[in-house]
Design an enzyme around this catalytic site. Structure first.
Site, PDB file in Angstrom:
ATOM      1  N   LEU A  21      40.119  39.021  42.855  1.00  0.00           N
ATOM      2  CA  LEU A  21      39.664  38.425  44.105  1.00  0.00           C
ATOM      3  C   LEU A  21      40.645  38.794  45.206  1.00  0.00           C
ATOM      4  O   LEU A  21      41.695  38.170  45.388  1.00  0.00           O
ATOM      5  CB  LEU A  21      39.542  36.904  43.965  1.00  0.00           C
ATOM      6  CG  LEU A  21      38.639  36.387  42.835  1.00  0.00           C
ATOM      7  CD1 LEU A  21      38.438  34.879  42.967  1.00  0.00           C
ATOM      8  CD2 LEU A  21      37.288  37.102  42.830  1.00  0.00           C
ATOM      9  N   ASP A  22      40.297  39.826  45.944  1.00  0.00           N
ATOM     10  CA  ASP A  22      41.182  40.397  46.955  1.00  0.00           C
ATOM     11  C   ASP A  22      41.360  39.438  48.137  1.00  0.00           C
ATOM     12  O   ASP A  22      40.381  38.929  48.692  1.00  0.00           O
ATOM     13  CB  ASP A  22      40.604  41.736  47.446  1.00  0.00           C
ATOM     14  CG  ASP A  22      41.425  42.354  48.547  1.00  0.00           C
ATOM     15  OD1 ASP A  22      42.579  42.728  48.256  1.00  0.00           O
ATOM     16  OD2 ASP A  22      40.932  42.445  49.678  1.00  0.00           O
ATOM     17  N   ALA A  23      42.628  39.217  48.514  1.00  0.00           N
ATOM     18  CA  ALA A  23      42.965  38.440  49.719  1.00  0.00           C
ATOM     19  C   ALA A  23      42.248  37.092  49.767  1.00  0.00           C
ATOM     20  O   ALA A  23      41.931  36.586  50.843  1.00  0.00           O
ATOM     21  CB  ALA A  23      42.648  39.253  50.973  1.00  0.00           C
ATOM     22  N   VAL A  24      42.025  36.497  48.613  1.00  0.00           N
ATOM     23  CA  VAL A  24      41.204  35.287  48.553  1.00  0.00           C
ATOM     24  C   VAL A  24      41.869  34.103  49.245  1.00  0.00           C
ATOM     25  O   VAL A  24      41.180  33.158  49.672  1.00  0.00           O
ATOM     26  CB  VAL A  24      40.868  34.956  47.077  1.00  0.00           C
ATOM     27  CG1 VAL A  24      42.099  34.497  46.321  1.00  0.00           C
ATOM     28  CG2 VAL A  24      39.753  33.930  46.982  1.00  0.00           C
TER      29      VAL A  24
END
Length: 579
Positions: A236-239
């Site tokens: 989960l990128d840059a969540v």
């Protein structure tokens, strides 16, 4: 101990949604989400505190086009290279965003449902997923200004009209946490006039508005598509930035954490073996919060490890690294640390906040700049900027110490990886570390982006020639690394959740003890952080007198009667009582 909790899925999803959207008709919304995920509303069994991983798990992080061959789709080349050179030591591949994009080497996604045609197509992704544990990025915080969603936003039509965060430029947004120096709001012309859209990272990366449940449903459909194509691990990128609320710092908000819990529920309900990893490049105590109570992320990126380990190796003291490790809670059963020391981005400095002094950080930054690194910056309150990350290839970052370059580059590089491989958690090795790739100044000059320095593209034939040339540092490092991976994968004491305790053998040595879950194997891991031979008395390691201890690296044996170990500069020993 693992245990199962069986509940009807619909009420579980409704409970998540009520915490995110208290004013919505969440019964209806939950039914729509389950339909989008192709899930039944019946029983859902949550496996709590269950490990889905072992000491044999290790992932290589790579772009889909890190290795190229003429007239072959890069994803096919990657599969061919992995089959020939990475098996059996590597169990999984993290392919960085493989979708059509407009900037940031994939992290400004134009279309989440397509594979970038310059890389290949979905069958290529499926082929990799069939033979490796496949990790893919869910670029959840933002998408490209060139996406159809954003085009629809500008045309004021669905889907997209209400998918993006807007704010009044007169609003005080000074408390919003920023990872960049660009203005937060981007002025955008639409059919309804000028709108100001929120851009946490760049003006080409427009933040998505998860306060709109319709966007959540779209993202759920995308997740289902990835699962159906063989993705098993979701990054989960840059969540951390995904939920915005005016008047707050807009990072780690309660809705963000609940959204992660909801996505985990849906992903596990679809594919029980799937794993969720949160990518939150933030100070250590904030990062730890994404474990929840073993009910949020299965894993978190261990972001403090790269700057602290780099600092230890270039200064010759493990004091800060050791102090941090002593403060780290063991990951609960059912969770793990994702350990890495290099990636497609830089070596983040925010995760060192509170762990290194400003003087330490300045020394590290200055040393890295002398080795050819670039520094990326971020805006902080008061209108000033501070170093955000060091952009450098790890092999070049370890060419020397704060005293300057020396002859220990290769051994220092291997020592860094030995530490990572032995620590509690699952290791992830960036492909350019595995290959000992150096700074790519040509690409840096071509793109003008600091991160390009560590995003080299290898020609397949040139690379394989380097790996076959035993005089090449690429071949030497690759061979040594593969040997370390093989050794690690065979040790129960290196299970990601096996016991770990830091040892106090002086700041020159970074040492810790690992013990297998069944307590049948111990490994004492000693790593010399200096350019001098360090003598370690055997009786200071607390080896039991009933066992003969063998160094897994050299094969040498030791017993309680031996007086001391002599560890060469940047050398390391893994002493085990299990033959």
């Amino acid at each position: 101990m693992s245990f199962s909790v069986s509940r009807p899925l619909l009420p579980v999803v409704i409970d998540h949604l009520c915490r995110i959207y208290p004013d919505e008709d969440n019964n209806t919304l939950a039914s729509r989400i389950l339909e989008a995920m192709h899930l039944e509303q019946g029983a859902f069994t949550a496996e709590l505190h269950q490990n889905k991983w072992s000491e044999s798990d290790l992932w290589v992080i790579t772009y889909g086009d890190s290795i190229l061959h003429p007239d072959e789709a890069p994803l096919k080349t990657l599969k061919r290279f992995s089959d020939q050179y990475l098996k059996p030591e590597v169990s999984g591949l993290h392919i960085l965003p493989f979708f059509p994009y407009s900037s940031d080497d994939g992290f400004a996604v134009i279309n989440y449902a397509q594979v970038n045609e310059s890389l290949g197509d979905w069958p290529d992704i499926e082929a990799i997923g069939a033979d490796y544990d496949l990790m893919a990025d869910l670029v959840i915080n933002h998408c490209s200004q060139r996406s159809q969603w954003f085009e629809n936003f500008k045309q004021r039509k669905d889907p997209g009209k209400d998918y993006f965060v807007e704010a009044d430029p007169e609003t005080d947004l000074s408390e919003v946490v920023r990872p960049r120096t660009s203005p937060l709001l981007c002025e955008t012309q639409t059919l309804d006039g000028i709108r100001h859209v929120w851009c946490t990272f760049s003006h080409d990366q427009v933040d998505l508005d998860f306060a709109n449940p319709e966007l959540l449903i779209e993202m759920v459909r995308i997740i289902r598509r990835y699962l159906e194509q063989g993705v098993r691990i979701f990054r989960l990128d840059a969540v951390a930035f995904v939920w915005k609320e005016i008047g707050t710092n807009c990072v780690h908000l309660p809705q963000t954490h609940e959204l992660v819990r909801l996505l985990r529920t849906l992903i596990e309900a679809h594919t029980e073996a799937a794993i969720v990893i949160t990518e939150t490049n933030v100070p250590n105590h904030e990062n730890l919060s994404y474990f929840g109570n073993a009910n949020e992320a299965h894993a978190i990126y261990n972001f403090s490890l790269p700057p602290l380990l780099l600092h230890a190796l270039v200064t010759g003291t493990s004091a800060h690294l050791k102090r941090w490790q002593m403060s780290m809670p063991p990951a609960q059963t059912g969770t793990f640390y994702f350990n890495f020391i290099a990636s497609h981005d830089g070596i983040g400095l925010r995760p060192a906040n509170g762990l290194l002094s400003q003087e330490d950080l300045d020394e590290l930054v200055n040393t890295m700049q002398s080795f050819g690194a670039r520094i990326s910056w971020r805006a902080v309150s008061g209108g000033t900027n501070e170093p955000y990350e060091i952009n450098v290839a790890l092999y070049d970052a370890l060419q020397g110490t704060s005293k300057g370059p020396d002859k220990w580059q290769q051994q220092r590089f291997l020592c860094a990886h030995a530490v990572m491989l032995a620590l509690e958690g699952v290791p992830g090795i960036y492909i350019h570390s595995l290959l000992a790739t150096q700074n790519d100044y040509d690409k840096l000059e071509l793109t003008g982006h600091n991160r390009s320095i560590n995003r080299h593209r290898w020609d397949y034939d040139a690379l394989t020639a380097k790996l076959l040339d035993q005089a090449s540092h690429h071949s030497q490092c690759f061979t040594a690394m593969k040997n370390l991976l093989k050794i690690r994968s065979q040790q129960p004491a290196f299970h990601p959740n096996a016991f770990q305790a830091v040892l106090h053998l002086g700041d020159e040595i970074f040492a810790f003890w690992r013990q297998s879950l069944n307590r049948n194997q111990s490994i004492f891991c000693l790593h010399n952080m200096t350019d001098e031979i360090v003598e370690v008395p055997i009786n200071s390691i607390n080896l039991t007198s009933l066992d003969v201890w063998q160094d897994l690296i050299s094969g040498d044996t030791y017993s309680f009667e031996d007086e001391s170990l002599h560890i060469p500069p940047y050398g390391f020993v893994w002493l085990t009582n299990r033959g």
